[in-house]
Design a protein around this motif. Structure first.
Motif, PDB file in Angstrom:
ATOM      1  N   ILE A 111      39.083  64.859  34.023  1.00 30.07           N
ATOM      2  CA  ILE A 111      38.167  65.769  34.706  1.00 30.07           C
ATOM      3  C   ILE A 111      38.443  67.208  34.275  1.00 30.07           C
ATOM      4  O   ILE A 111      39.531  67.540  33.793  1.00 30.07           O
ATOM      5  N   LYS A 112      37.434  68.068  34.431  1.00 28.58           N
ATOM      6  CA  LYS A 112      37.620  69.512  34.304  1.00 28.58           C
ATOM      7  C   LYS A 112      38.056  70.037  35.665  1.00 28.58           C
ATOM      8  O   LYS A 112      37.400  69.786  36.680  1.00 28.58           O
ATOM      9  N   TYR A 130      41.791  70.888  31.426  1.00 28.33           N
ATOM     10  CA  TYR A 130      41.189  69.571  31.198  1.00 28.33           C
ATOM     11  C   TYR A 130      42.267  68.560  31.569  1.00 28.33           C
ATOM     12  O   TYR A 130      43.293  68.443  30.888  1.00 28.33           O
ATOM     13  N   VAL A 131      42.066  67.860  32.672  1.00 26.63           N
ATOM     14  CA  VAL A 131      43.143  67.085  33.296  1.00 26.63           C
ATOM     15  C   VAL A 131      42.962  65.589  33.042  1.00 26.63           C
ATOM     16  O   VAL A 131      41.886  65.033  33.268  1.00 26.63           O
ATOM     17  N   TYR A 132      44.028  64.983  32.569  1.00 26.49           N
ATOM     18  CA  TYR A 132      44.076  63.544  32.322  1.00 26.49           C
ATOM     19  C   TYR A 132      44.910  62.928  33.432  1.00 26.49           C
ATOM     20  O   TYR A 132      46.087  63.256  33.603  1.00 26.49           O
ATOM     21  N   ILE A 133      44.305  62.036  34.223  1.00 22.43           N
ATOM     22  CA  ILE A 133      44.974  61.419  35.370  1.00 22.43           C
ATOM     23  C   ILE A 133      45.107  59.927  35.091  1.00 22.43           C
ATOM     24  O   ILE A 133      44.109  59.233  34.875  1.00 22.43           O
ATOM     25  N   THR A 152      49.779  62.889  35.940  1.00 18.98           N
ATOM     26  CA  THR A 152      48.741  63.897  35.749  1.00 18.98           C
ATOM     27  C   THR A 152      49.187  64.912  34.703  1.00 18.98           C
ATOM     28  O   THR A 152      50.304  65.438  34.775  1.00 18.98           O
ATOM     29  N   GLN A 153      48.300  65.217  33.754  1.00 17.59           N
ATOM     30  CA  GLN A 153      48.676  66.098  32.645  1.00 17.59           C
ATOM     31  C   GLN A 153      47.507  66.983  32.228  1.00 17.59           C
ATOM     32  O   GLN A 153      46.362  66.524  32.170  1.00 17.59           O
ATOM     33  N   ASN A 154      47.803  68.247  31.950  1.00 14.33           N
ATOM     34  CA  ASN A 154      46.816  69.146  31.357  1.00 14.33           C
ATOM     35  C   ASN A 154      46.797  68.869  29.857  1.00 14.33           C
ATOM     36  O   ASN A 154      47.771  69.146  29.146  1.00 14.33           O
ATOM     37  N   ILE A 155      45.693  68.336  29.353  1.00 15.96           N
ATOM     38  CA  ILE A 155      45.657  67.936  27.945  1.00 15.96           C
ATOM     39  C   ILE A 155      44.930  68.957  27.062  1.00 15.96           C
ATOM     40  O   ILE A 155      44.686  68.686  25.893  1.00 15.96           O
ATOM     41  N   ASP A 156      44.584  70.102  27.609  1.00 10.34           N
ATOM     42  CA  ASP A 156      43.969  71.156  26.782  1.00 10.34           C
ATOM     43  C   ASP A 156      44.835  71.503  25.563  1.00 10.34           C
ATOM     44  O   ASP A 156      44.324  71.564  24.433  1.00 10.34           O
TER      45      ASP A 156
END
Length: 410
Positions: A365-366, A371-374, A393-397
């Protein structure tokens, strides 16, 4: 009300069965009875009501009846009108905790005064100007007001993530089930108002309707908090619990104003349990508890563990968390850590993990500027028994921005 309550029920009103009398009043409201007649019965046979009765009865009635979210909202408004002036107040005695600067309730009330000021001296005035002339200037003023009002999310989030969990520990679930829904209605309509104003094309009626609703319901929520929720919390929470709430409030943030001071109760400071220097032996190594906690907190991801009974047991506490977490969630049902409208998604996922239908599930999701990968993983033991669920949960930007190569020697 006579057309709704039959003779047997009328007799019950004259009995000493307070619970049944209250249930009949709630049911009459739900079935569309005449409010003035219902209010007269309430005043005549009930008179005063406590915060506990309101919470427990609302929760029990809503669970039994299984009514819709829209109906919950309508009933909440009518209930508050019914209870105005009827809530029993405690006898005054000394300085109240909420009068102490920095106390969580003192801060909540400061925020409510700031919200009232925004609603009454700015937003309502600007809305009247817009009503007279929907010029670009007046539209812009309302957008500025809405941007300020969006800050109420922090106020509601502290309430939901710090006050509600402790109430649940005392067996009080009404606010979690009911008030959180209303909070979400208000959040959604504030965002909707901003959307209408930001792309305004002359639909004045739509703007006026949603803005009037937002102003009215934000005021109504302030009333619910200060006449029911806060007093309920003050009646039950220990000083230690209030200190923990105050210490964790910074994690979420504040609405329009900051706490007056850091709250220091007139007693010794809390003794925090030091992390044991004991060691944990695992298959692939040995770590002290201190090392283990530091290791987990230095991971560039957020992790949360939920046990086999859906209770939150642990979350990592890194420097830059993506979603706010407070220690109050530990020991709390994971279903009660999510807004009511998304609980069914959580329950479906957990059911799939427990049944073995799935071992993992991913979402992306944004969220704000990230840009978050859950990712969710079913945790199983050596023989396949379900032990719990791991949330990752990780910020994948930064990962998405990677290009080319960077070798270790470079």
């Amino acid at each position: 009300m006579s057309e709704i309550i039959n003779n047997r029920e009328q007799q019950m009103y004259q009995s000493n069965d307070r619970l049944n009398n209250l249930k009949l009043i709630f049911k009459a409201l739900h079935n569309g009875g005449n409010f003035d007649e219902i209010k007269a019965h309430f005043d005549g046979f009930i008179g005063k009501i406590t915060m506990e009765e309101i919470s427990n009865l609302s929760n029990e009635f809503l669970e039994d009846e299984g009514i819709s979210i829209e109906e919950v909202h309508r009933m909440y408004k009518e209930h508050m009108e019914l209870f105005k002036g009827a809530i029993e107040e405690k006898e005054p005695g000394g300085k109240k905790p909420e009068e102490q600067p920095g106390h969580p309730i003192h801060t909540f009330k400061m925020e409510n005064r700031a919200l009232e000021n925004l609603l009454d001296t700015k937003m309502s005035v600007h809305l009247e100007q817009f009503k007279e002339e929907d010029s670009a200037e007046h539209v812009y003023k309302l957008i500025e007001d809405i941007n300020l009002l969006l800050d109420v999310d922090k106020h509601y989030s502290r309430k939901e993530n710090l006050i509600f969990p402790y109430l649940e520990k005392y067996g009080i679930y009404g606010p979690t089930n009911n008030m959180w829904r209303i909070d979400d209605f208000i959040r959604d309509n504030i965002k909707h108002a901003k959307k209408l104003l930001s792309s305004y094309q002359g639909d004045k009626k739509a703007v006026l309707e949603v803005m009037d609703w937002v102003i009215e319901e934000t005021h109504a929520m302030i009333y619910r908090e200060e006449h029911i929720l806060f007093q309920m919390a003050l009646d039950h929470f220990t000083e230690d619990e209030w200190v923990k709430i105050a210490n964790e409030s910074d994690e979420i943030g504040f609405c329009l104003v900051e706490p007056a001071v850091v709250w220091n109760p007139d007693r010794k400071a809390l003794d925090e349990n030091a992390i044991s220097e004991g060691y944990i032996k695992m298959d692939t190594g040995i770590l002290s508890l201190k090392q283990l906690e530091l290791l987990l907190n230095h991971l560039p991801v957020d992790i949360t563990f939920i046990d086999h009974e859906d209770v939150v047991r642990y979350f990592s506490h890194g420097k830059e968390r993506i979603f706010a977490r407070t220690k109050a969630v530990i020991g709390r049902s994971v279903q009660n850590c999510h807004p009511p409208r998304s609980v069914h998604v959580v329950e479906e996922l957990l059911a799939d993990f427990k049944s073995g239908t799935k071992d993992s599930e991913d979402f992306w999701i944004k969220f704000k500027d990230k840009y978050v990968y859950i990712r969710y993983f079913a945790v199983r033991d050596d023989v396949g028994n379900y032990i719990g669920t791991l949330e990752f949960t990780q910020n994948i930007d930064p990962i998405k921005a990677i290009d080319g190569e960077k070798r270790i020697l470079s």
